[in-house]
Structures are given as structure tokens and as C-alpha cells.
Scaffold this motif. Structure first.
Motif, PDB file in Angstrom:
ATOM      1  N   PHE A  86      32.578  33.227  46.859  1.00  0.00           N
ATOM      2  CA  PHE A  86      32.273  31.804  46.765  1.00  0.00           C
ATOM      3  C   PHE A  86      32.051  31.317  48.189  1.00  0.00           C
ATOM      4  O   PHE A  86      33.002  31.086  48.935  1.00  0.00           O
ATOM      5  N   GLY A  87      30.781  31.226  48.578  1.00  0.00           N
ATOM      6  CA  GLY A  87      30.490  30.920  49.964  1.00  0.00           C
ATOM      7  C   GLY A  87      31.004  32.051  50.843  1.00  0.00           C
ATOM      8  O   GLY A  87      30.681  33.220  50.651  1.00  0.00           O
ATOM      9  N   GLY A  88      31.850  31.727  51.803  1.00  0.00           N
ATOM     10  CA  GLY A  88      32.412  32.742  52.679  1.00  0.00           C
ATOM     11  C   GLY A  88      33.704  33.340  52.185  1.00  0.00           C
ATOM     12  O   GLY A  88      34.303  34.172  52.867  1.00  0.00           O
ATOM     13  N   LEU A  89      34.148  32.924  50.997  1.00  0.00           N
ATOM     14  CA  LEU A  89      35.411  33.424  50.462  1.00  0.00           C
ATOM     15  C   LEU A  89      35.182  34.617  49.542  1.00  0.00           C
ATOM     16  O   LEU A  89      34.359  34.558  48.626  1.00  0.00           O
ATOM     17  N   ALA A  90      35.917  35.690  49.779  1.00  0.00           N
ATOM     18  CA  ALA A  90      35.845  36.878  48.925  1.00  0.00           C
ATOM     19  C   ALA A  90      36.943  36.779  47.876  1.00  0.00           C
ATOM     20  O   ALA A  90      38.107  37.061  48.156  1.00  0.00           O
ATOM     21  N   ALA A  91      36.571  36.347  46.673  1.00  0.00           N
ATOM     22  CA  ALA A  91      37.557  36.200  45.606  1.00  0.00           C
ATOM     23  C   ALA A  91      37.916  37.533  44.976  1.00  0.00           C
ATOM     24  O   ALA A  91      39.046  37.740  44.539  1.00  0.00           O
ATOM     25  N   LEU A  92      36.946  38.443  44.913  1.00  0.00           N
ATOM     26  CA  LEU A  92      37.175  39.797  44.407  1.00  0.00           C
ATOM     27  C   LEU A  92      36.510  40.778  45.355  1.00  0.00           C
ATOM     28  O   LEU A  92      35.363  40.575  45.759  1.00  0.00           O
ATOM     29  N   SER A  93      37.216  41.845  45.716  1.00  0.00           N
ATOM     30  CA  SER A  93      36.695  42.821  46.674  1.00  0.00           C
ATOM     31  C   SER A  93      36.847  44.232  46.118  1.00  0.00           C
ATOM     32  O   SER A  93      37.927  44.821  46.152  1.00  0.00           O
ATOM     33  N   GLY A  94      35.762  44.770  45.552  1.00  0.00           N
ATOM     34  CA  GLY A  94      35.748  46.150  45.096  1.00  0.00           C
ATOM     35  C   GLY A  94      36.723  46.472  43.983  1.00  0.00           C
ATOM     36  O   GLY A  94      37.334  47.543  43.986  1.00  0.00           O
ATOM     37  N   GLY A 112      39.735  42.582  56.522  1.00  0.00           N
ATOM     38  CA  GLY A 112      39.374  43.420  55.395  1.00  0.00           C
ATOM     39  C   GLY A 112      39.926  42.972  54.071  1.00  0.00           C
ATOM     40  O   GLY A 112      39.706  43.596  53.057  1.00  0.00           O
ATOM     41  N   GLN A 113      40.664  41.861  54.031  1.00  0.00           N
ATOM     42  CA  GLN A 113      41.210  41.366  52.786  1.00  0.00           C
ATOM     43  C   GLN A 113      40.363  40.204  52.278  1.00  0.00           C
ATOM     44  O   GLN A 113      39.717  39.502  53.049  1.00  0.00           O
ATOM     45  N   GLY A 114      40.420  39.985  50.968  1.00  0.00           N
ATOM     46  CA  GLY A 114      39.822  38.780  50.421  1.00  0.00           C
ATOM     47  C   GLY A 114      40.702  37.596  50.745  1.00  0.00           C
ATOM     48  O   GLY A 114      41.837  37.736  51.154  1.00  0.00           O
ATOM     49  N   VAL A 115      40.158  36.420  50.545  1.00  0.00           N
ATOM     50  CA  VAL A 115      40.913  35.187  50.768  1.00  0.00           C
ATOM     51  C   VAL A 115      41.302  34.618  49.424  1.00  0.00           C
ATOM     52  O   VAL A 115      40.490  34.566  48.508  1.00  0.00           O
ATOM     53  N   ARG A 116      42.530  34.224  49.283  1.00  0.00           N
ATOM     54  CA  ARG A 116      42.941  33.628  48.015  1.00  0.00           C
ATOM     55  C   ARG A 116      42.202  32.331  47.765  1.00  0.00           C
ATOM     56  O   ARG A 116      42.053  31.507  48.654  1.00  0.00           O
ATOM     57  N   VAL A 117      41.736  32.175  46.568  1.00  0.00           N
ATOM     58  CA  VAL A 117      41.066  30.943  46.173  1.00  0.00           C
ATOM     59  C   VAL A 117      41.804  30.393  44.977  1.00  0.00           C
ATOM     60  O   VAL A 117      42.528  31.092  44.284  1.00  0.00           O
ATOM     61  N   SER A 118      41.612  29.143  44.727  1.00  0.00           N
ATOM     62  CA  SER A 118      42.298  28.516  43.602  1.00  0.00           C
ATOM     63  C   SER A 118      41.854  29.143  42.307  1.00  0.00           C
ATOM     64  O   SER A 118      40.673  29.382  42.096  1.00  0.00           O
ATOM     65  N   GLU A 119      42.803  29.409  41.429  1.00  0.00           N
ATOM     66  CA  GLU A 119      42.472  29.974  40.121  1.00  0.00           C
ATOM     67  C   GLU A 119      42.639  28.911  39.035  1.00  0.00           C
ATOM     68  O   GLU A 119      42.558  29.213  37.873  1.00  0.00           O
ATOM     69  N   ASP A 178      28.722  39.668  42.071  1.00  0.00           N
ATOM     70  CA  ASP A 178      27.783  39.805  43.187  1.00  0.00           C
ATOM     71  C   ASP A 178      27.463  41.267  43.473  1.00  0.00           C
ATOM     72  O   ASP A 178      26.347  41.600  43.891  1.00  0.00           O
ATOM     73  N   GLU A 179      28.441  42.135  43.270  1.00  0.00           N
ATOM     74  CA  GLU A 179      28.256  43.568  43.454  1.00  0.00           C
ATOM     75  C   GLU A 179      29.080  44.302  42.407  1.00  0.00           C
ATOM     76  O   GLU A 179      30.030  43.758  41.853  1.00  0.00           O
ATOM     77  N   ALA A 239      47.433  46.352  35.528  1.00  0.00           N
ATOM     78  CA  ALA A 239      46.811  46.333  36.851  1.00  0.00           C
ATOM     79  C   ALA A 239      47.324  45.114  37.602  1.00  0.00           C
ATOM     80  O   ALA A 239      47.608  44.071  37.005  1.00  0.00           O
ATOM     81  N   VAL A 240      47.434  45.253  38.911  1.00  0.00           N
ATOM     82  CA  VAL A 240      47.930  44.166  39.751  1.00  0.00           C
ATOM     83  C   VAL A 240      46.887  43.831  40.808  1.00  0.00           C
ATOM     84  O   VAL A 240      46.395  44.725  41.516  1.00  0.00           O
ATOM     85  N   LEU A 241      46.529  42.549  40.905  1.00  0.00           N
ATOM     86  CA  LEU A 241      45.634  42.067  41.945  1.00  0.00           C
ATOM     87  C   LEU A 241      46.431  41.337  43.007  1.00  0.00           C
ATOM     88  O   LEU A 241      47.432  40.678  42.714  1.00  0.00           O
ATOM     89  N   ASP A 242      45.952  41.424  44.240  1.00  0.00           N
ATOM     90  CA  ASP A 242      46.508  40.627  45.329  1.00  0.00           C
ATOM     91  C   ASP A 242      45.394  40.389  46.342  1.00  0.00           C
ATOM     92  O   ASP A 242      44.729  41.342  46.766  1.00  0.00           O
ATOM     93  N   TYR A 243      45.173  39.152  46.702  1.00  0.00           N
ATOM     94  CA  TYR A 243      44.093  38.793  47.619  1.00  0.00           C
ATOM     95  C   TYR A 243      42.757  39.393  47.185  1.00  0.00           C
ATOM     96  O   TYR A 243      41.976  39.868  48.009  1.00  0.00           O
ATOM     97  N   GLY A 244      42.495  39.385  45.878  1.00  0.00           N
ATOM     98  CA  GLY A 244      41.203  39.824  45.367  1.00  0.00           C
ATOM     99  C   GLY A 244      41.004  41.319  45.284  1.00  0.00           C
ATOM    100  O   GLY A 244      39.900  41.780  44.984  1.00  0.00           O
TER     101      GLY A 244
END
Length: 273
Positions: free
Chosen positions: A18-26, A266-273, A61-62, A227-232
Motif C-alpha cells: 500500500f504505497g510504500g508500506l509492505a503489508a505482505l512480503s513473500g 527487510g521487514q514489512g511495516v505493520r498496517v492497520s487491519e 502485487d506479486e 500459520a503465524v504472520l508477523d510484520y507481513g
């Protein structure tokens, strides 16, 4: 992209920005047919973002998105619903001034054949189909444990009944994968236990369940895999006992003495859920 016959949903390398925020990374998920699969993580970890990608509200996006052997990357919600993915929402989204029966019938119309012409002319085929839809809606209300009169307005049901009504409406679409977003939110212990039994019954009927929950006890006591997510990012996956004892999971929920990395590391940024 092919997948084993026992694999229903296969996501690989999914990214969402979302813009410059990586909500999900790989992020990669592999959900087998007939299992209850849990998705957990701290607030802002990306759970709802991933959920919205799976149900078509967000476009990835990918990465790749394979469901029941076919590619569904970047498809709209109605396409995924037709394919067999149904969902509920964290914040209940019912038609408040429609009856419980009508709410379920709305979901069932996804599978109708009469079309606009049948609805306008009210021909025999349309009338027969409408009767079948109504009968199935009654069955689903009983199935999820709503015993109020079917003409009760949705807004007049209790909170727990509204949660169950939303599940009934989703089941009316004949899903292969039922995606539940915080279904136990706001429920007391008795209601949560009853919901747990309902999810077991749904799984026993052959429907695969994907569950997002903040109630870790419910997840660990119900799900086949978690599964556990943290910082995307996905930081753990496995059977509940494995995940419960995973050092990265413990750190994500309880914190560590060292600071967490930022997006530039190298981490995603937390965004509001």
C-alpha cells in the motif's frame, strides 16, 4: 501451476503493498482439502490483508494464487465466490432489515440458473428454483443452530446468532473453502465452544475451513495446522504443538529484549487491519 490432489489452496510468494508500506512480503500458504487451517499473529501482522487477497477484495502485487487446480491471481470477489471461496467478516455484514431466511437466500442466489428473465417473468422454472432456495435456506438455519422463526429480522437476532447467520449465508454459496474472519470475536466461553463444534461439523461435511482468530486457545484446540504472520511475513507453520513452542512465535507475541527490525531492514511495516 500444478498442485497435489489433496491441496486446495496454494499461495506462493504473495506480496501486497500500500504505497510504500509492505503489508505482505513473500507469504506462502498451502491448505489441504478437508482441514481446518488457522492464521494468527499480533495486531497489524497482515492477517486481514492476506485474507482479503484470498477472497478477492485486494489484488496481489506479486506471487501465485492457485485454488482447486486453477490460477485465480487478481480475480474479483464474485469470481472467487463462484470458484468456491466464501467468507465472513470481522465486523458482521448482514442485511439488518431483511429476515434471517432472506439473508441466507441471498447467498444461495449465487448458484441460481433462472437469471434475470426468470426473475422478471416468474416462469415455472424460476418458481421451482425459488422454492428450492427457500427450503435450502431453512435447512442451513437449522444446521448452524438458529432456532428463531425464520422471519425474524437479522437485526433482532442476538450477537451470537448473527455470527451464525453470516456463516449460514456463506454456506449457502456451496463453498469448497470457508474463510472465517474472527468468528468468535465478542463471544463468551459457551458461545465460543458451540462455535467450535459448528466448525468441526462443517469440516466433517467436506468443507475446508480457513480461520483467522485472536483467540489463540481456540485456534490451538481446533486447527489441524496453523500459520503465524508477523510484520507481513510468515514466521511459522505447522501443527499446533509445533507452533506453540516456536521461538519466533513466542517472541512475536511476548516481545524480546532486542528491538525489532524496521521496514528498511527487510521487514514489512505493520498496517492497520
Amino acid at each position: 501451476m500444478t498442485q497435489p490432489n489433496d491441496m486446495l489452496l496454494n499461495l506462493a510468494g504473495v506480496c501486497k503493498h500500500f504505497g510504500g508500506l509492505a503489508a505482505l512480503s513473500g507469504v506462502s500458504l498451502h491448505i489441504k482439502r478437508g482441514e481446518i487451517y488457522g492464521l494468527i499473529g499480533p495486531n497489524g501482522a497482515g492477517k486481514t490483508t492476506l485474507f482479503n487477497v484470498i477472497t478477492g477484495l485486494y489484488q496481489l502485487d506479486e506471487g501465485t494464487f492457485n485454488f482447486d487446480g486453477s490460477d485465480y491471481a487478481c480475480c474479483k470477489p464474485h469470481v472467487l465466490a463462484q470458484a468456491g471461496i466464501a467468507r465472513t467478516f470481522q465486523n458482521i455484514r448482514l442485511f439488518a432489515n431483511m429476515s434471517a431466511l432472506e439473508n441466507v437466500m441471498v447467498g444461495r442466489h449465487l448458484r441460481t440458473r433462472s437469471g434475470i428473465w426468470g426473475a422478471l417473468t416468474r416462469n415455472r422454472a424460476a418458481r421451482v428454483e425459488e422454492q428450492a432456495i427457500e427450503e435450502r435456506a431453512h435447512e442451513l438455519l437449522r444446521y448452524v443452530g438458529i432456532h428463531r422463526p425464520s422471519n425474524t429480522l437479522a437485526k433482532n437476532l442476538s450477537y451470537g446468532e448473527q455470527r451464525r447467520l453470516e456463516i449460514a449465508r456463506a454456506l449457502a454459496t456451496e463453498p469448497k473453502l470457508l474463510a472465517l474472519d474472527e468468528p468468535a470475536a465478542g463471544m463468551n466461553a459457551t458461545e465460543t465452544e458451540s462455535l467450535k463444534e459448528l466448525m468441526k461439523k462443517i469440516r466433517a461435511s467436506g468443507i475446508t475451513v480457513l480461520l483467522i482468530e485472536h483467540d489463540v486457545k481456540l485456534i490451538m484446540g481446533l486447527c489441524d495446522r496453523v500459520a503465524v504472520l508477523d510484520y507481513g511475513k510468515k514466521i511459522a507453520e505447522g501443527v499446533p504443538e509445533q507452533v506453540r513452542n516456536d521461538a519466533a512465535v513466542i517472541a512475536a507475541y511476548l516481545g524480546t529484549d532486542s528491538p525489532r527490525p524496521h521496514a528498511g531492514e527487510g521487514q514489512g511495516v505493520r498496517v492497520s487491519e
